[in-house]
Enzyme design. Structure first.
Site, short mmCIF file in Angstrom:
data_model
loop_
_atom_site.label_atom_id
_atom_site.label_comp_id
_atom_site.label_asym_id
_atom_site.label_seq_id
_atom_site.Cartn_x
_atom_site.Cartn_y
_atom_site.Cartn_z
N CYS A 129 -26.31 -2.27 -7.98
CA CYS A 129 -27.54 -2.44 -7.21
C CYS A 129 -27.28 -2.88 -5.77
CB CYS A 129 -28.41 -3.48 -7.91
SG CYS A 129 -27.55 -5.03 -8.07
N ARG A 172 0.81 -1.22 0.00
CA ARG A 172 0.00 0.00 0.00
C ARG A 172 0.84 1.27 0.00
NH1 ARG A 172 -5.09 0.12 2.33
NH2 ARG A 172 -4.45 -1.79 3.41
N1 LLP Z 1 2.91 -9.11 3.22
C1 LLP Z 1 1.88 -9.92 3.51
C2 LLP Z 1 2.15 -11.30 3.95
C3 LLP Z 1 0.57 -9.45 3.38
O1 LLP Z 1 -0.45 -10.26 3.68
C4 LLP Z 1 0.33 -8.12 2.96
C5 LLP Z 1 -1.02 -7.60 2.81
C6 LLP Z 1 1.46 -7.32 2.65
C7 LLP Z 1 2.73 -7.85 2.81
C8 LLP Z 1 1.33 -5.91 2.17
O2 LLP Z 1 0.82 -5.08 3.14
P1 LLP Z 1 0.73 -3.49 2.89
O3 LLP Z 1 2.14 -2.94 2.87
O4 LLP Z 1 0.05 -3.29 1.61
O5 LLP Z 1 -0.05 -3.00 4.05
N2 LLP Z 1 -7.41 -5.30 0.71
C9 LLP Z 1 -7.03 -4.62 1.91
C10 LLP Z 1 -5.59 -4.87 2.31
C11 LLP Z 1 -5.25 -6.32 2.52
C12 LLP Z 1 -3.80 -6.54 2.87
C13 LLP Z 1 -3.44 -7.98 2.81
N3 LLP Z 1 -2.07 -8.28 3.05
C14 LLP Z 1 -7.32 -3.13 1.74
O6 LLP Z 1 -7.80 -2.71 0.69
O7 LLP Z 1 -7.12 -2.36 2.67
#
Ligand code: LLP
Length: 422
Positions: free
Chosen positions: A350, A284
Site C-alpha cells: 500500500c 555489489r
Molecule cells: N565496504 C564498505 C565499508 C561499505 O560501506 C560498502 C557498502 C561496501 C564495502 C560494499 O560496496 P559495494 O562493492 O557493494 O558497492 N543499499 C545500497 C548500497 C549500500 C552500500 C553500503 N556500503 C543499494 O542498494 O544500492
C-alpha cells in the site's frame, strides 16, 4: 534491446524463448519452489570474483566480500572456498562470516558505531583489522583490548573527500558524510594510535561509495591513501594493508563499468611495488548480476490510463526501486512472440513507491505469467523486510543443471516468532 541483453548476465539467457539460469529453466524453478523467488547463478558470482583474483595476481592482496550485499551463508561459503575474506558492518555479519567458514585473518570490520560487544567479539575472533572511523572509537578499542589483554589490529578509515559521483544516499567519501576520519586529521590520529598501548596500527582503509559507474574516483582514493602512507612512513609509522573498500558498479541499464578484472588490473598498476597488501571490499559487483527475482503476475489491471501488471513480489522483497528510484530491468520468463506493450510492473503493497518499473516494454501479459526482475543479487534479499505482513521469499542457487534451496520461504509463523504473545 533484446530480452537476452536485459538480463545483464550471460548466465541468465534464453533458450527457445524460455529464460534459463545456467542450465535450468527459470519456469521450472518457479514451479518447484514458488514465487517470489531469488534465483542465483553460482558461475555468475564466481566469474566476477575470479576476475578480481586474476587482476590482482602477483601482488599481495585480499578480497573481502562485503557481506552486507548479500548475507546468505551458502553464497558466502562459495566465495570463502575460493579464498575470499569478508568485510563486515556488524557483529551479526561476523557471525555469518564465521558460519560460512571465513577465517578471522581474512576479515575486516568497518562501521561508524561498533559497540563494545562487537569490538570484543571481533577481537576474540582474531580478525585482520578493525577499520576505525573516529577518535572515540579508537579510544574505546584501546581500552577494551587492554581489558582483554590483547593488542587490537586497526586501520583508520580515511575520508579522502572525493566525490564518488554516485547516488547521494550511497556516497560516503565527502567530508560532510559520517564516514571515516577527515583526510587531514588522519596523520595526527595515526600518531596517537601508534602511541596507544593496546593498539597495533596495521592498515589504512577507505570506502567512498557504492555503485560507481566510473571507477576513477576509486583510483584517485587509492592514490591519496598511498600518499598518506608515505607521509606516515616518514614519521616512523608502518602501514602493511591498504584497503580501498568496495564500490565498483554493475550494469543495471546499459552502463558499462569496468569489469572486475579490468578494475583490479588498474589497482594493481598503482600499488605494485609499494610493499603493502591490497585489500578490496566488493559487494555489489560480485552479487548484483548473479541473481534475478522471479515473480508471478497476479492480475493484469487495465484502466483508461495505464496497464499494470500486479505481481506477487513487492518492495519488501526488493526495496531498491522504492528507496533509491533504482532501475532494474524486467524480462518475461517465457518470451512470447508478438508486439510489446508498455506496462507498469507493481507490487501489492500500500505505497505508491511499490513499483518495480514504469512503461516497461513487455509482451502482452496474463495473470499467472512469470517475470524476472534482473540484477537483484546485491542489496536485494539483504534489505528485505516483513512490511505489510509479507514474509520473505525463498532463495535458490543454481550450479549448472542442479539447483538447491539455500533459504526457505518464510511462513506466517515467522511474523510472530519474536512477538510476546499472552
Ligand atoms: N565496504 C564498505 C565499508 C561499505 O560501506 C560498502 C557498502 C561496501 C564495502 C560494499 O560496496 P559495494 O562493492 O557493494 O558497492 N543499499 C545500497 C548500497 C549500500 C552500500 C553500503 N556500503 C543499494 O542498494 O544500492
Amino acid at each position: 534491446m533484446s530480452f537476452d541483453e536485459l538480463t545483464n548476465s550471460r548466465f541468465f539467457a534464453y533458450r527457445d524463448g524460455d529464460l534459463f539460469a545456467e542450465s535450468i529453466s527459470v519456469r521450472s524453478l518457479a514451479e518447484q519452489y514458488g514465487t517470489p523467488l531469488y534465483v542465483y547463478s553460482r558461475e555468475a558470482m564466481l566469474e566476477v570474483f575470479d576476475g578480481y583474483r586474476r587482476g590482482l595476481e602477483g601482488i599481495p592482496h585480499l578480497i573481502c566480500y562485503a557481506i552486507k550485499a548479500n548475507g546468505n551463508i551458502a553464497l558466502i561459503k562459495q566465495l570463502a572456498e575460493r579464498g575470499a575474506g569478508a568485510d563486515l558492518t556488524s557483529g551479526g555479519e561476523l557471525a555469518l562470516a564465521q558460519k560460512a567458514g571465513v577465517p578471522g585473518e581474512r576479515i575486516v570490520f568497518s562501521g561508524v558505531g561498533k559497540t563494545r560487544d562487537e569490538i570484543e567479539y571481533a577481537l576474540n575472533a582474531g580478525i585482520l583489522m578493525l577499520n576505525v572511523e573516529s577518535e572515540p572509537e579508537l579510544e574505546a578499542i584501546d581500552q577494551i583490548a587492554g581489558e582483554m589483554g590483547k593488542k587490537a589490529p586497526v586501520a583508520i578509515r580515511v575520508n579522502p573527500n572525493i566525490d564518488a559521483k554516485t547516488h547521494p544516499k550511497i556516497s560516503t567519501g565527502l567530508r560532510e558524510h559520517k564516514f571515516g576520519v577527515p583526510f587531514e586529521e588522519c596523520a595526527p590520529l595515526y600518531e596517537r594510535a601508534a602511541a596507544m598501548p593496546n593498539i597495533e596500527v596495521r592498515g589504512m582503509a577507505s570506502h567512498i561509495g557504492s555503485s560507481l559507474a566510473d571507477a576513477s574516483p576509486l583510483l584517485q582514493a587509492l592514490n591519496r591513501l598511498l600518499g598518506l602512507r608515505d607521509d606516515l612512513k616518514s614519521k616512523g609509522i608502518e602501514i602493511s594493508y591498504v584497503d580501498v573498500g568496495g564500490g565498483l558498479g554493475i550494469r543495471y541499464q546499459g552502463e558499462s563499468p569496468l569489469t572486475s578484472h579490468e578494475f583490479a588490473s588498474e589497482l594493481k598498476k598503482r600499488i605494485e611495488g609499494a610493499g603493502v597488501t591490497l585489500v578490496i571490499e566488493p559487494g555489489r559487483s560480485i552479487m548484483g548480476n548473479a541473481a534475478v527475482l522471479v515473480c508471478r503476475t497476479v492480475y493484469v489491471k487495465k484502466t483508461s490510463y495505464r496497464t499494470f501488471a500486479v505481481v506477487d513480489a513487492a518492495m519488501n522483497d526488493l526495496a531498491r526501486p522504492a528507496i533509491y528510484g533504482a532501475h532494474h530491468n524486467i524480462v518475461p520468463v517465457c518470451a512470447k512472440e508478438g508486439t510489446l506493450q508498455k506496462i507498469d510492473v507493481v507490487g501489492p503493497i500500500c505505497e505508491s513507491s511499490d513499483v518495480f518499473g514504469k512503461d516497461r516494454e513487455l509482451p502482452e501479459l496474463q495473470s499467472g505469467d512469470l517475470l524476472a526482475i534482473c540484477s537483484a543479487g546485491a542489496y536485494g534479499y539483504a534489505m528485505a523486510s516483513y512490511y505489510n505482513g509479507r514474509v520473505r521469499p525463498a532463495e535458490v542457487l543454481v550450479e549448472g543443471s542442479e539447483a538447491r534451496l539455500i533459504r526457505l520461504r518464510e511462513t506466517y509463523d515467522d511474523l510472530w516468532r519474536n512477538q510476546v504473545l499472552d
